[in-house]
Write an enzyme that holds these catalytic residues in place. Structure first.
Site, short mmCIF file in Angstrom:
data_model
loop_
_atom_site.label_atom_id
_atom_site.label_comp_id
_atom_site.label_asym_id
_atom_site.label_seq_id
_atom_site.Cartn_x
_atom_site.Cartn_y
_atom_site.Cartn_z
N ASP A 47 0.87 -1.17 0.00
CA ASP A 47 0.00 0.00 0.00
C ASP A 47 0.91 1.23 0.00
O ASP A 47 2.12 1.12 0.26
CB ASP A 47 -0.87 -0.05 1.26
N ASP A 49 -0.23 5.10 1.09
CA ASP A 49 -0.51 6.01 2.20
C ASP A 49 -0.58 5.26 3.53
O ASP A 49 -1.35 4.33 3.70
CB ASP A 49 -1.85 6.72 1.96
#
Length: 213
Positions: A47, A49
């Site tokens: 991922d 953020d």
């Protein structure tokens, strides 16, 4: 803090664990069912953020701006897993979608101006490179944010799938697409993220190993 699994990738192996081992508070580790034999780690998908970068977007303020205070409060009280803002927006009219994405884009632009990499991830990324482990990226942010991340920190994740790729997390589609591109099996891939309902769910549904950070 990174989950203990990242200390166990030498020599490129995922540890054998009981099927569907549960996540316990403080363990920073969530797993899915794996073959009984040890599996070679061929790639890591992360991922962005809150995982690769320090979270700087005020998501609560963003959700309120998109949904309105009353609707936000109602949805938050009904959903223990959190609000899937993109899923909600998908059910709106095209006009409403456009307005909502404009609001989200404003918040994301503010976050990009202050974008910082998660320091603890730097060493881990170098470790992956040294072991020739491929790295990909799946984010619900926009492609422009991914491009800025690559340019600012001189890193390359490929494939790097943003929310323009459909379906997006927690659907396993993006992770399965990356596995197909790499020509590897899902159980040879590690999905890393800071979200149970998006990142870990995506990894589990794809049949990959999932790591919560």
């Amino acid at each position: 803090m990174l989950c203990p699994l990242l200390r166990l990738i030498q020599p490129h192996l995922l540890p054998s664990l009981p099927p569907s081992s549960p996540h316990t508070p403080g363990s920073h580790l969530t797993t899915t069912t794996l073959p009984l034999s040890r599996s070679r780690l061929r790639g890591v998908v992360s991922d962005m953020d809150g995982t690769l970068t320090i979270p700087l977007i005020d998501f609560q303020a963003m959700y309120k701006a998109v949904l309105g205070e009353e609707k936000y409060t109602e949805l938050k009280s009904r959903s223990k897993a959190g609000i899937d803002i993109l899923g909600i927006i998908e059910e709106w009219s095209e006009l409403e979608k456009g307005r909502a994405y404009e609001v989200i884009a404003d918040f994301e632009r503010e976050g990009l101006e202050r974008l910082q990499i998660m320091p603890v991830m730097l060493q881990e990324l170098w470790n992956f490179d040294a072991k020739k482990i491929r790295r990909g990226l799946i984010t619900r942010n926009v492609k422009a944010a991914v491009d800025i991340f690559h340019q600012r920190f001189g890193m390359n994740f490929s494939p790097a799938l943003s929310r323009e790729f459909r379906p997006y997390k927690p659907d396993p589609g993006p992770l399965l697409h990356i596995c197909s591109t790499w020509e590897v099996q899902p159980h040879e891939v590690l999905m890393i993220g800071d979200g149970l309902k998006d990142d870990v769910a995506c990894g589990n549904r794809a049949g990959a190993f999932a790591c919560l950070v």
